[in-house]
Design a protein around this motif. Structure first.
Motif, PDB file in Angstrom:
ATOM      1  N   ILE A 110      36.145  52.033  42.281  1.00 34.43           N
ATOM      2  CA  ILE A 110      35.783  50.899  41.436  1.00 34.43           C
ATOM      3  C   ILE A 110      34.484  50.344  42.002  1.00 34.43           C
ATOM      4  CG2 ILE A 110      36.405  48.530  40.789  1.00 34.43           C
ATOM      5  CD1 ILE A 110      39.319  49.418  40.744  1.00 34.43           C
ATOM      6  N   ASP A 111      33.543  49.986  41.124  1.00 31.48           N
ATOM      7  CA  ASP A 111      32.268  49.440  41.596  1.00 31.48           C
ATOM      8  C   ASP A 111      32.503  48.230  42.501  1.00 31.48           C
ATOM      9  OD1 ASP A 111      30.671  51.343  40.313  1.00 31.48           O
ATOM     10  OD2 ASP A 111      30.602  50.167  38.465  1.00 31.48           O
ATOM     11  N   ASP A 112      31.664  48.105  43.505  1.00 33.17           N
ATOM     12  CA  ASP A 112      31.814  47.075  44.530  1.00 33.17           C
ATOM     13  C   ASP A 112      31.427  45.703  43.995  1.00 33.17           C
ATOM     14  OD1 ASP A 112      31.934  45.541  46.818  1.00 33.17           O
ATOM     15  OD2 ASP A 112      30.677  46.891  48.012  1.00 33.17           O
ATOM     16  N   PRO A 113      32.394  44.800  43.835  1.00 33.65           N
ATOM     17  CA  PRO A 113      32.064  43.469  43.323  1.00 33.65           C
ATOM     18  C   PRO A 113      31.246  42.655  44.313  1.00 33.65           C
ATOM     19  CG  PRO A 113      34.350  43.533  44.016  1.00 33.65           C
ATOM     20  CD  PRO A 113      33.828  44.945  44.105  1.00 33.65           C
ATOM     21  N   ILE A 121      29.580  32.123  39.809  1.00 32.42           N
ATOM     22  CA  ILE A 121      30.363  32.499  38.624  1.00 32.42           C
ATOM     23  C   ILE A 121      30.199  33.992  38.346  1.00 32.42           C
ATOM     24  CG2 ILE A 121      30.544  32.201  36.114  1.00 32.42           C
ATOM     25  CD1 ILE A 121      29.897  29.214  36.601  1.00 32.42           C
ATOM     26  N   ASP A 122      28.983  34.501  38.480  1.00 30.16           N
ATOM     27  CA  ASP A 122      28.737  35.940  38.296  1.00 30.16           C
ATOM     28  C   ASP A 122      29.521  36.757  39.327  1.00 30.16           C
ATOM     29  OD1 ASP A 122      26.869  35.395  36.250  1.00 30.16           O
ATOM     30  OD2 ASP A 122      25.188  35.366  37.686  1.00 30.16           O
ATOM     31  N   LYS A 123      29.488  36.307  40.562  1.00 31.68           N
ATOM     32  CA  LYS A 123      30.178  37.018  41.639  1.00 31.68           C
ATOM     33  C   LYS A 123      31.689  36.993  41.427  1.00 31.68           C
ATOM     34  CE  LYS A 123      26.497  35.955  44.891  1.00 31.68           C
ATOM     35  NZ  LYS A 123      26.099  35.171  46.079  1.00 31.68           N
ATOM     36  N   GLU A 124      32.206  35.824  41.090  1.00 34.03           N
ATOM     37  CA  GLU A 124      33.649  35.722  40.858  1.00 34.03           C
ATOM     38  C   GLU A 124      34.073  36.588  39.671  1.00 34.03           C
ATOM     39  OE1 GLU A 124      37.106  32.393  39.944  1.00 34.03           O
ATOM     40  OE2 GLU A 124      35.180  31.731  40.768  1.00 34.03           O
ATOM     41  N   ALA A 125      33.259  36.626  38.633  1.00 38.05           N
ATOM     42  CA  ALA A 125      33.566  37.457  37.463  1.00 38.05           C
ATOM     43  C   ALA A 125      33.648  38.934  37.859  1.00 38.05           C
ATOM     44  CB  ALA A 125      32.516  37.248  36.369  1.00 38.05           C
ATOM     45  N   ALA A 126      32.781  39.375  38.755  1.00 35.66           N
ATOM     46  CA  ALA A 126      32.820  40.766  39.227  1.00 35.66           C
ATOM     47  C   ALA A 126      34.124  41.040  39.968  1.00 35.66           C
ATOM     48  CB  ALA A 126      31.619  41.051  40.116  1.00 35.66           C
ATOM     49  N   PHE A 127      34.579  40.079  40.745  1.00 34.31           N
ATOM     50  CA  PHE A 127      35.845  40.250  41.464  1.00 34.31           C
ATOM     51  C   PHE A 127      37.031  40.235  40.513  1.00 34.31           C
ATOM     52  CE2 PHE A 127      33.366  39.764  45.210  1.00 34.31           C
ATOM     53  CZ  PHE A 127      34.093  40.404  46.207  1.00 34.31           C
ATOM     54  N   VAL A 128      36.973  39.409  39.481  1.00 34.97           N
ATOM     55  CA  VAL A 128      38.041  39.388  38.476  1.00 34.97           C
ATOM     56  C   VAL A 128      38.107  40.753  37.788  1.00 34.97           C
ATOM     57  CG1 VAL A 128      38.727  38.423  36.234  1.00 34.97           C
ATOM     58  CG2 VAL A 128      38.056  36.901  38.100  1.00 34.97           C
ATOM     59  N   THR A 129      36.965  41.317  37.446  1.00 35.51           N
ATOM     60  CA  THR A 129      36.940  42.632  36.809  1.00 35.51           C
ATOM     61  C   THR A 129      37.528  43.688  37.728  1.00 35.51           C
ATOM     62  OG1 THR A 129      35.023  42.034  35.470  1.00 35.51           O
ATOM     63  CG2 THR A 129      35.427  44.392  35.799  1.00 35.51           C
ATOM     64  N   ALA A 130      37.118  43.710  38.985  1.00 37.36           N
ATOM     65  CA  ALA A 130      37.662  44.679  39.951  1.00 37.36           C
ATOM     66  C   ALA A 130      39.164  44.495  40.113  1.00 37.36           C
ATOM     67  CB  ALA A 130      36.956  44.528  41.296  1.00 37.36           C
ATOM     68  N   PHE A 131      39.608  43.249  40.171  1.00 41.71           N
ATOM     69  CA  PHE A 131      41.042  42.949  40.279  1.00 41.71           C
ATOM     70  C   PHE A 131      41.808  43.530  39.093  1.00 41.71           C
ATOM     71  CE2 PHE A 131      44.536  40.273  38.874  1.00 41.71           C
ATOM     72  CZ  PHE A 131      45.352  40.233  40.000  1.00 41.71           C
ATOM     73  N   LYS A 132      41.305  43.308  37.895  1.00 41.21           N
ATOM     74  CA  LYS A 132      42.000  43.784  36.693  1.00 41.21           C
ATOM     75  C   LYS A 132      42.064  45.307  36.635  1.00 41.21           C
ATOM     76  CE  LYS A 132      41.344  39.671  33.890  1.00 41.21           C
ATOM     77  NZ  LYS A 132      40.723  39.086  32.689  1.00 41.21           N
ATOM     78  N   TYR A 133      40.965  45.975  36.988  1.00 40.24           N
ATOM     79  CA  TYR A 133      40.984  47.438  37.014  1.00 40.24           C
ATOM     80  C   TYR A 133      41.978  47.951  38.047  1.00 40.24           C
ATOM     81  CZ  TYR A 133      36.752  47.648  34.108  1.00 40.24           C
ATOM     82  OH  TYR A 133      35.843  47.550  33.082  1.00 40.24           O
ATOM     83  N   MET A 134      41.981  47.331  39.222  1.00 39.60           N
ATOM     84  CA  MET A 134      42.890  47.773  40.278  1.00 39.60           C
ATOM     85  C   MET A 134      44.342  47.493  39.887  1.00 39.60           C
ATOM     86  SD  MET A 134      42.870  49.424  43.069  1.00 39.60           S
ATOM     87  CE  MET A 134      41.156  49.295  43.532  1.00 39.60           C
ATOM     88  N   ARG A 135      44.598  46.334  39.311  1.00 38.65           N
ATOM     89  CA  ARG A 135      45.974  46.010  38.910  1.00 38.65           C
ATOM     90  C   ARG A 135      46.461  46.987  37.838  1.00 38.65           C
ATOM     91  NH1 ARG A 135      47.228  40.206  36.508  1.00 38.65           N
ATOM     92  NH2 ARG A 135      45.931  41.141  34.914  1.00 38.65           N
TER      93      ARG A 135
END
Length: 174
Positions: A110-113, A121-135
């Motif tokens: 998964i791309d590195d957030p 907000i941009d950084k947190e959004a990247a982590f939310v995306t990574a979280f959702k893909y991983m979940r």
């Protein structure tokens, strides 16, 4: 592959973001059947605060995490892993230790957030995306009928899970 509890190790280079997200998700969603761990080839020494913030926002555990080396899990005294997943392309390309017990392995890049720049907000959004893909990947993993699949079939399914939506750009091209 029938057994009571499976040990799962998520690997990333720094062990500060994606592998931490994965460990937390499996710790909660896979309990008590799965015991989750994470490590890095070159641990950063600290957990990314955005990883912890996103986990907390989705009510996933954040206690007890530390950035640690994969050497802790390759030692003969360490618990034998049943599954090992690399979650970043760098760790997938590195020479991994020889793991005791011959665990099933797969790459779930998964791309590195943590590489996202811009506002918080941009950084947190990247982590939310990574979280959702991983979940999503972990949910697919948890749905596998491990009790009825042989090692080869499990390995095949694990590889396919790594190709689901959110696969890192390097993997998606292959």
């Amino acid at each position: 592959m029938t057994q009571d509890t499976y040990n799962v190790l998520f690997l990333c280079t720094a062990n500060s973001s994606r592998s931490i997200l994965a460990e937390s998700i499996l710790r909660k969603d896979g309990a008590p059947r799965f015991k989750a761990h994470s490590a890095g080839s070159y641990p950063k020494g600290e957990i990314n605060p955005f990883a912890l913030k996103v986990l907390e926002s989705y009510n996933y555990p954040t206690d007890g995490f530390r950035s640690k080396s994969w050497d802790e899990f390759s030692d003969a005294k360490a618990a034998s892993m049943d599954f090992i997943f690399t979650v970043c392309d760098d760790a997938a390309g590195e020479q991994c230790p020889v793991w005791p017990g011959h665990p099933a392995t797969a790459h779930w890049g998964i791309d590195d957030p943590s590489l996202v720049t811009g506002t918080d907000i941009d950084k947190e959004a990247a982590f939310v995306t990574a979280f959702k893909y991983m979940r999503n990947r972990i949910s697919l993993f948890l749905a596998l009928p491990l009790d009825t699949l042989d090692h080869l079939a499990v390995s095949s399914h694990l590889g396919e899970i790594g190709k689901t939506e959110g696969a890192s750009a390097k993997i998606a091209k292959t």
